[in-house]
Write an enzyme that holds these catalytic residues in place. Structure first.
Site, PDB file in Angstrom:
ATOM      1  N   CYS A 123       0.950  -1.145  -0.040  1.00 14.93           N
ATOM      2  CA  CYS A 123      -0.082  -0.113   0.081  1.00 14.93           C
ATOM      3  C   CYS A 123       0.846   1.363   0.103  1.00 14.93           C
ATOM      4  O   CYS A 123       0.446   2.274  -0.186  1.00 14.93           O
ATOM      5  CB  CYS A 123      -0.937   0.111   1.260  1.00 14.93           C
ATOM      6  SG  CYS A 123      -2.057  -1.237   1.267  1.00 14.93           S
TER       7      CYS A 123
ATOM      8  N   HIS B 125      -9.223   3.397  -1.464  1.00 11.65           N
ATOM      9  CA  HIS B 125      -7.815   3.040  -1.146  1.00 11.65           C
ATOM     10  C   HIS B 125      -7.554   2.337  -2.293  1.00 11.65           C
ATOM     11  O   HIS B 125      -7.516   1.115  -2.344  1.00 11.65           O
ATOM     12  CB  HIS B 125      -7.784   2.212   0.137  1.00 11.65           C
ATOM     13  CG  HIS B 125      -6.190   1.839   0.656  1.00 11.65           C
ATOM     14  ND1 HIS B 125      -5.286   2.157   0.006  1.00 11.65           N
ATOM     15  CD2 HIS B 125      -5.997   0.819   1.436  1.00 11.65           C
ATOM     16  CE1 HIS B 125      -4.197   1.830   0.487  1.00 11.65           C
ATOM     17  NE2 HIS B 125      -4.687   0.879   1.687  1.00 11.65           N
TER      18      HIS B 125
END
Length: 396
Positions: free
Chosen positions: A100, A338
């Site tokens: 991420c 996200h």
């Protein structure tokens, strides 16, 4: 870790010619996986962003393109994106996978290349198309669905992210009520920012999509309290106080101080960056050591932090001594979504919009944790066309 040289307090030295500066920053709208961007592959998402960055700065080429990507088709996504954007075949491409944190890692790697003298202009950021990522199977008998990469050897602990977020929140004493308040604030801020047009100038329209899909009005504390734990039986992370899986791309044009000065552009100069790791069983805390390192160089006026899970984000902010009320003033990933490989770059785009494009000045922090117990943090300073730091408020 990278850091600036020291200088006398009364007569600061000019920034070195190799100091990295972001001079343009753009992103696509963020779409929920399976939503408005579902038909666009990674290169179709990133290419319009790369073209917009070059146009913003009046450049026609760069030394390289560095893009983070987590779950795409492989085959060096950054190279395919560079070609799709119309860059010459001589411009290579490097795909970065720090999970991420990949998008922010790509930017700090580009900054390191500038400092090392490898080049002077880079397109860096990230892209994720969760909607078009190929299905995969483990080669077992019978084959089993591949849902995610191992973040760590199983014997060392390789929990699912939601499970790890519940553990981190419990150990840090982050209550369910506090998590829900944080999530509600994220949605309220993002809805207000979108309505006020504060996202407009950073967005690149793709496939007719002009605004972020996920932020929604109408949430209340009572409504959020009705959501059940999503990951563990007695956990506090829910579908409402966690981020959504998303599609999107974000990138910056980062150049040397010499190039910035030559073109007389304002920007965000990198002050310091750090990358860290932690126990993979508590993967949400991976950025805490990096945060503590960069905060030794100053206190930011603006902080952009990826809200993967409210409890995990709050545990990191508390550990670093950051006030949650000052973080993500226009909402974060809980509201916006996200897009894994792009999320770290979204932070840089949002920071550029506030400190440079909107003229707030001052310093800003970008930071996030990632799968495997990793984290990247970077501290930036707004500078004017003359290269001098712009103080908070924008006046000198």
């Amino acid at each position: 870790m990278s850091a600036p040289g020291s200088a006398p307090a009364t007569a600061p030295a000019p920034a070195p010619a190799t100091a990295p500066v972001i001079v343009a920053a753009r992103r696509t709208p963020i779409g929920t996986a399976g939503g408005v961007l579902r038909d666009l592959a990674a290169d179709e998402l990133a290419a319009p962003v790369l073209r917009a960055l070059l146009a913003d700065a009046g450049l026609t080429t760069v030394d390289d393109v560095l893009l983070g990507n987590v779950f795409g088709p492989g085959g060096n996504t950054a190279r395919a994106d560079a070609l799709r954007a119309g860059l010459a075949a001589g411009v290579p491409g490097l795909t970065v996978d720090r999970q991420c944190a990949s998008g922010l890692a790509a930017i700090t790697v580009a900054a390191a290349l500038i400092r090392a003298g490898e080049g002077e202009a880079y397109l860096a950021g990230g892209v994720e198309s969760a909607s078009t990522a190929p299905h995969r199977l483990w080669r077992t008998d019978p084959p089993q669905a591949y849902t995610r990469a191992p973040f760590a050897p199983a014997e060392l602990g390789d929990p699912e992210m939601g499970e790890a977020a519940d553990l981190v929140a419990a150990e840090a004493g982050i209550s369910r009520e506090r998590q829900d308040r944080f999530a509600l604030r994220s949605h309220e801020r993002a809805v207000a920012a979108r309505a006020a047009g504060r996202f407009d100038d950073e967005l690149v329209e793709v496939a007719g999509v002009r605004r972020d899909q996920r932020p929604r009005a109408g949430f209340t504390a009572a409504r959020l309290a009705r959501f059940r734990p999503a990951f563990t039986e007695n956990g506090t992370a829910t579908a409402a106080n966690s981020c959504g899986v998303s599609d999107g791309a974000a990138a910056v044009l980062i150049v040397s101080e010499r190039v910035r000065r030559e073109r007389n552009l304002p920007g965000l100069r990198l002050v310091v960056s750090a990358t860290s790791g932690c126990d993979p069983r508590r993967l949400g805390l991976g950025v805490v050591p990096a945060l503590r390192e960069v905060l030794e160089y100053g206190t930011p006026q603006v902080t952009e932090f990826t809200e993967a899970f409210a409890g995990q984000a709050l545990a990191c902010l508390d550990a670093a001594g950051l006030d949650e009320e000052t973080v993500n003033r226009d909402g974060g990933a809980i509201a916006l979504g996200h897009p894994w490989g792009a999320s770290g770059a979204v932070l840089a785009v949002r920071l550029f919009a506030q400190l440079v494009r909107q003229g707030r000045g001052g310093s800003g922090l970008t930071a996030l944790s990632a799968g495997g117990g990793l984290g990247v943090a970077a501290l930036w300073q707004a500078v004017g066309p003359d290269g001098e730091p712009v103080p908070p408020g924008g006046a000198r």
